[in-house]
Write a protein that holds these residues in place. Structure first.
Motif, PDB file in Angstrom:
ATOM      1  N   GLU A 108       0.830  -1.204   0.000  1.00 25.65           N
ATOM      2  CA  GLU A 108       0.000   0.000   0.000  1.00 25.65           C
ATOM      3  C   GLU A 108       0.863   1.253   0.000  1.00 25.65           C
ATOM      4  N   MET A 109       1.956   1.243   0.760  1.00 27.40           N
ATOM      5  CA  MET A 109       2.864   2.386   0.760  1.00 27.40           C
ATOM      6  C   MET A 109       3.443   2.627  -0.626  1.00 27.40           C
ATOM      7  N   ILE A 110       3.860   1.543  -1.287  1.00 27.43           N
ATOM      8  CA  ILE A 110       4.431   1.672  -2.624  1.00 27.43           C
ATOM      9  C   ILE A 110       3.390   2.256  -3.582  1.00 27.43           C
ATOM     10  N   ALA A 111       2.150   1.764  -3.487  1.00 25.48           N
ATOM     11  CA  ALA A 111       1.091   2.265  -4.360  1.00 25.48           C
ATOM     12  C   ALA A 111       0.811   3.734  -4.091  1.00 25.48           C
ATOM     13  N   ARG A 112       0.742   4.127  -2.829  1.00 24.80           N
ATOM     14  CA  ARG A 112       0.454   5.529  -2.498  1.00 24.80           C
ATOM     15  C   ARG A 112       1.585   6.438  -2.952  1.00 24.80           C
ATOM     16  N   ALA A 113       2.818   5.957  -2.790  1.00 34.40           N
ATOM     17  CA  ALA A 113       3.956   6.766  -3.212  1.00 34.40           C
ATOM     18  C   ALA A 113       3.920   7.005  -4.711  1.00 34.40           C
ATOM     19  N   THR A 114       3.584   5.977  -5.473  1.00 36.36           N
ATOM     20  CA  THR A 114       3.507   6.114  -6.923  1.00 36.36           C
ATOM     21  C   THR A 114       2.395   7.075  -7.314  1.00 36.36           C
ATOM     22  N   GLU A 115       1.237   6.956  -6.651  1.00 35.47           N
ATOM     23  CA  GLU A 115       0.122   7.844  -6.954  1.00 35.47           C
ATOM     24  C   GLU A 115       0.465   9.291  -6.625  1.00 35.47           C
ATOM     25  N   ARG A 116       1.138   9.507  -5.486  1.00 32.87           N
ATOM     26  CA  ARG A 116       1.458  10.873  -5.066  1.00 32.87           C
ATOM     27  C   ARG A 116       2.479  11.508  -6.002  1.00 32.87           C
ATOM     28  N   VAL A 170      -3.012  10.380  -9.538  1.00 35.20           N
ATOM     29  CA  VAL A 170      -3.874   9.219  -9.722  1.00 35.20           C
ATOM     30  C   VAL A 170      -4.410   9.212 -11.145  1.00 35.20           C
ATOM     31  N   ASP A 171      -4.154   8.125 -11.861  1.00 37.70           N
ATOM     32  CA  ASP A 171      -4.575   8.037 -13.261  1.00 37.70           C
ATOM     33  C   ASP A 171      -6.078   8.262 -13.387  1.00 37.70           C
ATOM     34  N   GLY A 172      -6.447   9.148 -14.277  1.00 33.48           N
ATOM     35  CA  GLY A 172      -7.852   9.369 -14.562  1.00 33.48           C
ATOM     36  C   GLY A 172      -8.573  10.252 -13.567  1.00 33.48           C
ATOM     37  N   ALA A 173      -7.911  10.700 -12.517  1.00 34.60           N
ATOM     38  CA  ALA A 173      -8.570  11.537 -11.514  1.00 34.60           C
ATOM     39  C   ALA A 173      -8.777  12.935 -12.065  1.00 34.60           C
ATOM     40  N   ALA A 181     -18.257  14.921  -2.728  1.00 40.50           N
ATOM     41  CA  ALA A 181     -18.359  13.805  -1.791  1.00 40.50           C
ATOM     42  C   ALA A 181     -18.343  12.467  -2.520  1.00 40.50           C
ATOM     43  N   ARG A 182     -19.047  12.398  -3.668  1.00 40.05           N
ATOM     44  CA  ARG A 182     -19.107  11.145  -4.422  1.00 40.05           C
ATOM     45  C   ARG A 182     -17.740  10.764  -4.979  1.00 40.05           C
ATOM     46  N   VAL A 183     -17.010  11.740  -5.555  1.00 41.92           N
ATOM     47  CA  VAL A 183     -15.711  11.441  -6.167  1.00 41.92           C
ATOM     48  C   VAL A 183     -14.656  11.152  -5.093  1.00 41.92           C
ATOM     49  N   PHE A 184     -14.724  11.838  -3.963  1.00 43.41           N
ATOM     50  CA  PHE A 184     -13.808  11.533  -2.860  1.00 43.41           C
ATOM     51  C   PHE A 184     -13.942  10.061  -2.479  1.00 43.41           C
ATOM     52  N   ARG A 185     -15.187   9.599  -2.334  1.00 42.31           N
ATOM     53  CA  ARG A 185     -15.408   8.205  -1.945  1.00 42.31           C
ATOM     54  C   ARG A 185     -14.939   7.259  -3.043  1.00 42.31           C
ATOM     55  N   GLU A 186     -15.219   7.583  -4.296  1.00 43.14           N
ATOM     56  CA  GLU A 186     -14.839   6.700  -5.395  1.00 43.14           C
ATOM     57  C   GLU A 186     -13.333   6.613  -5.561  1.00 43.14           C
ATOM     58  N   ARG A 187     -12.641   7.755  -5.478  1.00 44.75           N
ATOM     59  CA  ARG A 187     -11.213   7.811  -5.777  1.00 44.75           C
ATOM     60  C   ARG A 187     -10.332   7.512  -4.566  1.00 44.75           C
ATOM     61  N   LEU A 188     -10.756   7.982  -3.388  1.00 45.74           N
ATOM     62  CA  LEU A 188      -9.897   7.875  -2.207  1.00 45.74           C
ATOM     63  C   LEU A 188     -10.418   6.891  -1.171  1.00 45.74           C
ATOM     64  N   GLY A 189     -11.656   6.425  -1.360  1.00 54.14           N
ATOM     65  CA  GLY A 189     -12.220   5.483  -0.406  1.00 54.14           C
ATOM     66  C   GLY A 189     -12.607   6.116   0.918  1.00 54.14           C
ATOM     67  N   LEU A 190     -12.722   7.443   0.939  1.00 55.36           N
ATOM     68  CA  LEU A 190     -13.005   8.176   2.168  1.00 55.36           C
ATOM     69  C   LEU A 190     -13.969   9.309   1.879  1.00 55.36           C
ATOM     70  N   SER A 191     -14.730   9.705   2.894  1.00 56.74           N
ATOM     71  CA  SER A 191     -15.490  10.939   2.791  1.00 56.74           C
ATOM     72  C   SER A 191     -14.532  12.098   3.019  1.00 56.74           C
ATOM     73  N   PRO A 192     -14.905  13.324   2.632  1.00 54.75           N
ATOM     74  CA  PRO A 192     -14.034  14.473   2.920  1.00 54.75           C
ATOM     75  C   PRO A 192     -13.713  14.599   4.406  1.00 54.75           C
ATOM     76  N   GLY A 193     -14.687  14.322   5.283  1.00 58.95           N
ATOM     77  CA  GLY A 193     -14.436  14.395   6.718  1.00 58.95           C
ATOM     78  C   GLY A 193     -13.437  13.358   7.191  1.00 58.95           C
ATOM     79  N   GLU A 194     -13.553  12.135   6.664  1.00 61.96           N
ATOM     80  CA  GLU A 194     -12.608  11.082   7.024  1.00 61.96           C
ATOM     81  C   GLU A 194     -11.208  11.423   6.530  1.00 61.96           C
ATOM     82  N   TYR A 195     -11.154  12.019   5.350  1.00 68.45           N
ATOM     83  CA  TYR A 195      -9.855  12.422   4.808  1.00 68.45           C
ATOM     84  C   TYR A 195      -9.219  13.491   5.688  1.00 68.45           C
ATOM     85  N   LEU A 196     -10.018  14.469   6.140  1.00 66.19           N
ATOM     86  CA  LEU A 196      -9.496  15.511   7.018  1.00 66.19           C
ATOM     87  C   LEU A 196      -8.979  14.923   8.320  1.00 66.19           C
TER      88      LEU A 196
END
Length: 272
Positions: free
Chosen positions: A151-159, A163-166, A202-217
């Motif tokens: 997961e770390m490797i994947a997040r590092a690549t995305e950062r 994120v492709d297509g985002a 809110a919809r795209v946050f959940r789709e792309r990041l797996g989190l709500s904006p509040g959870e991300y914060l």
């Protein structure tokens, strides 16, 4: 773990080996780095990630120089020659060693050509959980550590690459959350900064990041606390306030939810 000469073999680093998991092609280690002095310039034969969990870390490579604090994740490709050290006192890091062709075999060679620093509070989450698994292992820990390393490797690549297509506005929204992490921002404010409707945000946050904006914060705030716990001697109450939490109790609740342990216990682990 110091080999003869200045050529570092797979999974070898200067400092003291505290914990280790060998997971097929990957080797995950916790290393205790010593104070400045006595670390010669050296070359690593394999690619590796290095997550700083305590202290300030200074590195110098062909294309990367700088000082990193706790929470920063560094990537060095195979053949990297550098000098590095913790200052002014000993520090801790978690390393992930991987074969030269690992990223290419995984179909994602984008991180394979240069050293980079990914200094982002969000990056440290899988690393913090991985560190806890290394220090408090059970029979499920090898599987957990391997999954978190990937997961770390994947997040590092995305950062590093995006994120492709985002949609482009998603990065603007993320930047707004990071910039206002200690403020009581509302979803409507984040959406306004990104230029989209709050429902769409809110919809795209959940789709792309797996989190709500509040959870991300909340994750960003816990990430800030992680950084301060590893780089300062401030008390947990002060850290909670500076990270944007109402009090230490709120920090503890969020920290346990995200990392799986309390701030006090985690801090003892990185200082032990």
């Amino acid at each position: 773990m110091k080999p003869d000469g200045q050529r570092m073999e797979f999974g070898q680093f200067f400092g003291d080996l505290v914990a280790e998991e060998r997971l097929g092609d990957l080797t995950v280690q916790e290393i205790r780095g010593r104070p400045p002095g006595g670390v010669p310039r050296h070359t690593h034969e394999n690619a590796h990630f290095c997550l700083i969990v305590r202290g300030d870390y200074v590195t110098s490579t062909r294309n990367l120089e700088g000082r990193c604090t706790a929470g920063a994740l560094l990537f060095h490709p195979a053949g990297t020659t550098h000098a590095d050290q913790f200052v002014p006192a000993e520090g801790r890091c978690v390393t992930i060693s991987l074969p030269e062709a690992y990223l290419e075999d995984a179909g994602d060679p984008r991180l394979g050509s240069r050293s980079v620093t990914l200094d982002d509070a969000e990056i440290g989450f899988p690393g913090a959980r991985m560190h806890r698994e290394l220090r408090e292992p059970d029979r499920f820990s090898p599987l957990s550590v391997e999954g978190l390393a990937l997961e770390m490797i994947a997040r590092a690549t995305e950062r590093e690459q995006g994120v492709d297509g985002a949609p482009a506005w998603l990065e603007r929204a993320r930047e707004f959350v990071h910039h206002h992490a200690t403020d009581p921002a509302r979803v409507t404010e984040v959406a306004e900064a990104a230029g989209v409707h709050p429902v769409h945000l809110a919809r795209v946050f959940r789709e792309r990041l797996g989190l709500s904006p509040g959870e991300y914060l909340r994750r960003v705030r816990v990430g800030r606390a992680l950084e301060m716990m590893g780089s300062t001697k401030d008390g947990l109450a002060a850290i909670a306030h500076r990270a944007g939490f109402c009090d230490q109790s709120e920090l503890t609740k969020a920290f346990r939810r995200e990392i799986g342990t309390t701030p006090a216990r985690y801090r003892r682990a990185i200082r032990g």
